[in-house]
Design a protein around this motif. Sequence first.
Motif, PDB file in Angstrom:
ATOM      1  N   ILE A  38     -59.741  -4.907 -32.188  1.00 60.96           N
ATOM      2  CA  ILE A  38     -59.006  -5.465 -30.733  1.00 60.96           C
ATOM      3  C   ILE A  38     -58.481  -6.665 -31.226  1.00 60.96           C
ATOM      4  CG2 ILE A  38     -59.891  -6.080 -28.586  1.00 60.96           C
ATOM      5  CD1 ILE A  38     -61.509  -3.664 -28.325  1.00 60.96           C
ATOM      6  N   ALA A  39     -59.324  -7.699 -31.770  1.00 60.97           N
ATOM      7  CA  ALA A  39     -58.901  -9.035 -31.983  1.00 60.97           C
ATOM      8  C   ALA A  39     -57.705  -8.929 -32.694  1.00 60.97           C
ATOM      9  CB  ALA A  39     -60.089  -9.859 -32.591  1.00 60.97           C
ATOM     10  N   ALA A  42     -54.508  -7.607 -30.785  1.00 65.38           N
ATOM     11  CA  ALA A  42     -54.547  -8.018 -29.416  1.00 65.38           C
ATOM     12  C   ALA A  42     -53.208  -8.383 -28.999  1.00 65.38           C
ATOM     13  CB  ALA A  42     -55.224  -9.365 -29.164  1.00 65.38           C
ATOM     14  N   ALA A  46     -51.832  -5.918 -25.651  1.00 68.68           N
ATOM     15  CA  ALA A  46     -51.076  -6.852 -24.418  1.00 68.68           C
ATOM     16  C   ALA A  46     -49.500  -6.413 -24.135  1.00 68.68           C
ATOM     17  CB  ALA A  46     -51.295  -8.175 -24.469  1.00 68.68           C
ATOM     18  N   ALA A  89     -55.147  -8.464 -20.594  1.00 68.15           N
ATOM     19  CA  ALA A  89     -54.648  -9.267 -21.881  1.00 68.15           C
ATOM     20  C   ALA A  89     -55.795 -10.483 -22.056  1.00 68.15           C
ATOM     21  CB  ALA A  89     -53.238  -9.766 -21.300  1.00 68.15           C
ATOM     22  N   TRP A  91     -58.888 -10.324 -21.649  1.00 66.34           N
ATOM     23  CA  TRP A  91     -59.936  -9.831 -22.386  1.00 66.34           C
ATOM     24  C   TRP A  91     -59.640  -9.627 -23.794  1.00 66.34           C
ATOM     25  CZ3 TRP A  91     -61.664  -5.019 -24.934  1.00 66.34           C
ATOM     26  CH2 TRP A  91     -63.064  -4.986 -24.633  1.00 66.34           C
ATOM     27  N   VAL A  92     -58.765  -8.811 -24.221  1.00 67.58           N
ATOM     28  CA  VAL A  92     -58.376  -8.597 -25.651  1.00 67.58           C
ATOM     29  C   VAL A  92     -58.287  -9.946 -26.632  1.00 67.58           C
ATOM     30  CG1 VAL A  92     -57.433  -6.166 -25.194  1.00 67.58           C
ATOM     31  CG2 VAL A  92     -55.944  -8.140 -25.191  1.00 67.58           C
ATOM     32  N   TYR A  93     -57.229 -10.807 -25.811  1.00 68.54           N
ATOM     33  CA  TYR A  93     -57.322 -12.168 -26.654  1.00 68.54           C
ATOM     34  C   TYR A  93     -58.771 -12.914 -26.612  1.00 68.54           C
ATOM     35  CZ  TYR A  93     -51.959 -12.108 -27.303  1.00 68.54           C
ATOM     36  OH  TYR A  93     -50.949 -11.943 -27.865  1.00 68.54           O
ATOM     37  N   SER A  95     -61.383 -11.765 -27.440  1.00 61.81           N
ATOM     38  CA  SER A  95     -62.308 -11.571 -28.312  1.00 61.81           C
ATOM     39  C   SER A  95     -62.221 -12.336 -29.558  1.00 61.81           C
ATOM     40  CB  SER A  95     -62.139  -9.888 -28.837  1.00 61.81           C
ATOM     41  OG  SER A  95     -60.992  -9.684 -29.079  1.00 61.81           O
ATOM     42  N   ARG A  96     -60.883 -12.644 -29.627  1.00 59.91           N
ATOM     43  CA  ARG A  96     -60.426 -13.557 -30.896  1.00 59.91           C
ATOM     44  C   ARG A  96     -61.426 -14.945 -31.248  1.00 59.91           C
ATOM     45  NH1 ARG A  96     -54.020 -13.654 -31.801  1.00 59.91           N
ATOM     46  NH2 ARG A  96     -53.884 -11.569 -32.819  1.00 59.91           N
TER      47      ARG A  96
END
Length: 314
Positions: A38-39, A42, A46, A89, A91-93, A95-96
């Motif tokens: 996911i990270a 991302a 998105a 967007a 949330w997925v970003y 995780s980074r």
Amino acid sequence: MERLSTRGKSPTAIAFARLRTDRVAVICGSIFLFFVLIAIFAPLLAKLEGQSPTAYHQELVDDYGFPTIGPTSGHWFGVEPRLGRDLFARWVYGSRPSLIVATSVTVITSLLGVVVGLVAGFAGGWTDRILSWVIDFVLSLPYLLFAIAVPAVLLSIFVGPADGASVDQVSRVRFISLILVLSLFGWAGLARLIRGEVLSLREREFIAAARVLGVPTSKVLFKELLPNLVAPIVVSTSMALPSYIVVEAGLTYLGVGLTEPTPSWGVTISAAQSFYRADPLYLWLPVLGITVLVVALSLLGDSVRDAFDPRTRR
């Protein structure tokens, strides 16, 4: 469970063979890999949704700052209050930063801890006394005070007065300072552990034989001693990774970690305090992400510990 064949295998190979047959380890490792993917992807995720983590959608927020829509085909998790940015967007970003900070700090502290522990335990004498004093000194320092002070110091040194710094500059300095502070305080515990292991190993016959044969000290440390320290290093690393994720999110929540515009889970949780009733997804999505990731890594760490030390297996 089938009995593993251990003939001709090293302890490390036997431990990884146990891990491959451990269902909890496989599931938790898969969850961790899922968050890593996911990270990494991302931007692609998105883009697949058609949104950006920094785009504002003020038309989807009412005069009081509350979203006028819920999850839709255009905004899979809805939009955040006040600014209207897309929650999926973000949330997925988000995780980074957690994974980058935790992984970077784990790698740095592991390298420092292993090197310092090896040198202190093997050298002995005044070298051991000095390094042991440094380890104890670092462990006694209050890292929270440094987490508060270091960003301001770095900002004044590399950027200038805080009033003239841009939001992006502050965010970048906060990110770097968080890694520096956690790395500064994280290596000492592993160094103490490795030092204790080396103190017991340096009296073994194979180390005495290497010294008699005139093997250089660097080769004794990294060719003879280090392979026998794989188990405590791997176990310590597997347990440190989830702890740093929690620390990063906690410091960010307290306002001394990452800041806007970095799309961090900790930043989102801090901003969602006032809207958790009106927009539950705004708060619970990052909380769920941190919880699942940390629990999976903690259980994976337990499995790693059990694999390297069968006496602890439940």
